[in-house]
Design an enzyme around this catalytic site. Structure first.
Site, short mmCIF file in Angstrom:
data_model
loop_
_atom_site.label_atom_id
_atom_site.label_comp_id
_atom_site.label_asym_id
_atom_site.label_seq_id
_atom_site.Cartn_x
_atom_site.Cartn_y
_atom_site.Cartn_z
N CYS A 44 111.00 95.21 61.09
CA CYS A 44 111.05 93.94 60.62
C CYS A 44 110.78 94.12 58.96
CB CYS A 44 109.87 93.28 61.21
SG CYS A 44 109.61 91.60 60.55
N CYS A 47 106.93 92.72 58.13
CA CYS A 47 105.75 93.17 58.59
C CYS A 47 106.01 94.90 59.03
CB CYS A 47 105.17 92.44 59.82
SG CYS A 47 105.95 92.78 61.38
N CYS A 93 110.36 88.24 65.46
CA CYS A 93 109.47 89.40 65.38
C CYS A 93 108.34 89.16 66.26
CB CYS A 93 109.05 89.82 64.09
SG CYS A 93 107.74 91.08 63.70
N CYS A 96 104.91 89.08 63.82
CA CYS A 96 104.95 88.36 62.39
C CYS A 96 105.52 86.91 62.54
CB CYS A 96 105.20 88.85 60.94
SG CYS A 96 107.12 89.03 60.93
N CYS A 116 122.26 90.00 67.89
CA CYS A 116 123.03 89.61 66.58
C CYS A 116 121.92 89.24 65.52
CB CYS A 116 123.69 88.48 66.87
SG CYS A 116 125.02 88.02 65.68
FE FE Z 1 107.82 91.20 61.50
#
Ligand code: FE
Length: 131
Positions: A44, A47, A93, A96, A116
């Site tokens: 991510c 984070c 995510c 976060c 995607c």
């Molecule tokens: Fe994240």
């Protein structure tokens, strides 16, 4: 992880902020990871949570990085997204809450899934080569 939006604005680029925090979508075929083929882990961009392995990345032709599986149960969460007159499954995510993209059921075996994902939501950690 609970940062408020003004804090995110300081740590993300304006383009990343728009995608991750405002559910934006990068134009197809513009992201830096669309045709990226190195071995490693996609994390991510907000984070650092580990999201997808390069082992599950494939060329979907959609113009966005596409994966047929998530890295672990702790990687992502699904949400119903009814924006733009469609019902889609949004992927965020798990750590976060940042918007990553959507998942569709037209992917390849063995899962049949197509995650995607926006390149702007991702960073890449290359697997160290054995020397
Ligand atoms: Fe994240």
């Amino acid at each position: 992880m609970n940062k408020d939006e003004s804090e995110w604005k300081l740590t993300l680029s304006p383009e990343q902020f728009k995608v991750l925090r405002q559910c934006g979508t990068e134009p197809p075929f513009t992201g830096k990871y669309v045709h990226h083929k190195e071995n490693g882990v996609y994390v991510c961009a907000g984070c650092g949570n580990e999201l997808f392995s390069s082992n599950t990345k494939y060329e979907s032709g959609s113009g966005w990085p596409s994966f047929w599986d998530q890295l672990s149960d702790d990687s992502v969460e699904r949400k119903i997204d009814k924006s733009h007159g469609m019902t889609r499954i949004e992927i965020v995510c798990k750590k976060c809450g940042g918007h990553l993209g959507h998942v569709f059921d037209d992917g390849p075996n063995p899962t049949g899934l197509r995650y995607c994902i926006n390149s702007l939501s991702l960073d890449f950690k290359k697997t160290e080569e054995d020397t």
